[in-house]
Scaffold this motif. Structure first.
Motif, short mmCIF file in Angstrom:
data_model
loop_
_atom_site.label_atom_id
_atom_site.label_comp_id
_atom_site.label_asym_id
_atom_site.label_seq_id
_atom_site.Cartn_x
_atom_site.Cartn_y
_atom_site.Cartn_z
N ASP A 48 33.40 -2.54 -1.47
CA ASP A 48 33.14 -1.11 -1.63
C ASP A 48 32.03 -0.71 -0.67
OD1 ASP A 48 35.05 -0.97 -3.57
OD2 ASP A 48 33.67 -0.66 -5.24
N PHE A 49 32.14 0.48 -0.10
CA PHE A 49 31.08 0.98 0.77
C PHE A 49 30.95 2.49 0.59
CE2 PHE A 49 34.99 1.08 3.21
CZ PHE A 49 34.94 2.25 3.97
N TRP A 50 29.75 2.98 0.91
CA TRP A 50 29.43 4.40 0.76
C TRP A 50 29.25 5.04 2.12
CZ3 TRP A 50 29.43 6.94 -3.87
CH2 TRP A 50 29.37 6.16 -5.03
N LEU A 51 29.79 6.25 2.28
CA LEU A 51 29.52 7.08 3.44
C LEU A 51 28.76 8.32 2.96
CD1 LEU A 51 32.89 6.96 5.44
CD2 LEU A 51 30.87 5.51 5.68
N THR A 52 27.55 8.49 3.48
CA THR A 52 26.70 9.61 3.09
C THR A 52 26.75 10.70 4.15
OG1 THR A 52 25.20 8.13 1.90
CG2 THR A 52 24.37 10.32 2.45
N LEU A 53 26.97 11.94 3.71
CA LEU A 53 27.01 13.09 4.61
C LEU A 53 25.62 13.68 4.73
CD1 LEU A 53 29.27 14.94 6.07
CD2 LEU A 53 28.75 16.54 4.23
N ASN A 54 25.01 13.52 5.90
CA ASN A 54 23.66 14.00 6.16
C ASN A 54 23.67 15.16 7.14
OD1 ASN A 54 22.36 12.03 4.53
ND2 ASN A 54 22.51 10.53 6.19
N VAL A 55 22.80 16.14 6.89
CA VAL A 55 22.59 17.24 7.83
C VAL A 55 21.28 16.98 8.56
CG1 VAL A 55 22.32 19.73 8.13
CG2 VAL A 55 23.84 18.84 6.35
N GLN A 56 21.33 16.96 9.89
CA GLN A 56 20.16 16.67 10.72
C GLN A 56 19.93 17.83 11.69
OE1 GLN A 56 21.43 13.00 12.53
NE2 GLN A 56 20.88 11.77 10.74
N ASP A 57 18.77 17.80 12.36
CA ASP A 57 18.44 18.81 13.38
C ASP A 57 18.61 20.22 12.83
OD1 ASP A 57 17.94 16.75 15.12
OD2 ASP A 57 19.94 16.79 16.00
N ARG A 58 18.08 20.46 11.66
CA ARG A 58 18.20 21.78 11.04
C ARG A 58 17.20 22.76 11.65
NH1 ARG A 58 16.43 21.70 5.65
NH2 ARG A 58 15.06 19.94 6.15
N ASP A 59 17.52 24.05 11.52
CA ASP A 59 16.54 25.07 11.87
C ASP A 59 15.88 25.53 10.57
OD1 ASP A 59 18.42 26.65 10.64
OD2 ASP A 59 19.11 27.61 12.49
N SER A 60 15.37 26.72 10.53
CA SER A 60 14.66 27.20 9.34
C SER A 60 15.59 27.85 8.31
CB SER A 60 13.59 28.22 9.76
OG SER A 60 14.18 29.30 10.45
N SER A 61 16.89 27.76 8.53
CA SER A 61 17.84 28.37 7.59
C SER A 61 18.11 27.44 6.42
CB SER A 61 19.16 28.68 8.29
OG SER A 61 18.98 29.58 9.36
N ILE A 62 18.28 28.02 5.25
CA ILE A 62 18.69 27.23 4.10
C ILE A 62 20.20 27.04 4.14
CG2 ILE A 62 16.78 28.08 2.69
CD1 ILE A 62 18.82 29.89 1.27
N LEU A 133 23.90 15.71 1.52
CA LEU A 133 24.63 16.68 0.70
C LEU A 133 25.62 16.03 -0.25
CD1 LEU A 133 25.28 19.53 3.30
CD2 LEU A 133 23.39 19.26 1.67
N MET A 134 26.18 14.88 0.13
CA MET A 134 27.14 14.20 -0.73
C MET A 134 27.40 12.82 -0.17
SD MET A 134 30.60 16.16 0.48
CE MET A 134 29.73 17.72 0.33
N ARG A 135 28.10 12.01 -0.94
CA ARG A 135 28.51 10.71 -0.44
C ARG A 135 29.89 10.36 -0.99
NH1 ARG A 135 25.11 5.83 -3.27
NH2 ARG A 135 25.53 6.33 -5.47
N PHE A 136 30.58 9.51 -0.24
CA PHE A 136 31.96 9.13 -0.55
C PHE A 136 32.02 7.62 -0.76
CE2 PHE A 136 31.82 12.70 2.37
CZ PHE A 136 32.63 13.65 1.76
#
Length: 205
Positions: A48-62, A133-136
């Motif tokens: 079993d393995f996990w893939l995590t969805l990451n957001v990088q290089d964000r600006d000041s927006s939520i 944000l989530m992982r699979f």
């Protein structure tokens, strides 16, 4: 807040999200980089393995909502579950939905929190911090080069306007499980010859 009022606000937010997705898909700010990261590499068949969805290089927006669909090689790995993160409010403060089909997964999440609360939760003053944000969760079922890529991915800001988003495909090696590798057929003969030789030597002593 009454249940009816809360439900009405949810319907209104969902309507705004759908309208923005249809009419403002070309509008965005600085592009955010979305990446899938694996907890294992390489991977063996049966693991079993996990893939995590990451957001990088964000600006000041939520990020107040997301909508995505990913394609993956279902002949090499089976998708078991989708787990949402906490940066949009978690199960108690966001609307969440996921759908797993043969070789694709669709996910939507809409935060019910106010923009000020989201700004604190996502620490927009620190854009270098990754947002998971989530992982699979997958199970490797066959050896080969497993790949997963986007059909589409939309991240929405506090005004429900889509942000410019970039996401690269991910490729992982799935190796045979060494515990299930069978010895060549001639190994049995080789071992038999050794046993016979040892027996003959003992008889001569």
């Amino acid at each position: 807040m009454t249940t009816i009022t809360r439900f009405s606000q949810q319907i209104l937010q969902l309507s705004r999200l759908c309208l923005c997705s249809l009419f403002f898909s070309s509008i965005g700010a600085n592009a955010a980089l979305v990446q899938l990261e694996s907890n294992l590499s390489p991977i063996s068949v049966g693991q079993d393995f996990w893939l995590t969805l990451n957001v990088q290089d964000r600006d000041s927006s939520i990020i107040s909502a997301l909508d995505l669909r990913l394609f993956f090689d279902s002949q090499l790995a089976r998708l078991n579950t989708v787990e949402f993160g906490q940066f949009l409010g978690g199960a108690s403060d966001s609307l969440q939905d996921s759908s797993i089909e043969l070789n694709q997964v669709s996910v939507t999440e809409l935060s019910l929190l106010g923009n000020d609360t989201l700004a604190l939760l996502q620490d927009i003053q620190n854009p270098s911090m990754d947002l998971s944000l989530m992982r699979f969760n997958f199970t490797a079922i066959e050896q080969g080069q497993f790949s997963i890529s986007k059909d589409y991915i939309d991240l929405f800001d506090g005004n429900f306007i889509p942000q410019d988003t970039e996401m690269l495909a991910l490729s992982l090696s799935i190796l045979p499980n060494s515990q299930h590798v069978t010895a060549p057929h001639y190994m049995g003969l080789f071992i038999s010859l050794i046993v016979i030789g040892l027996t003959a030597r003992r008889s001569q002593v």
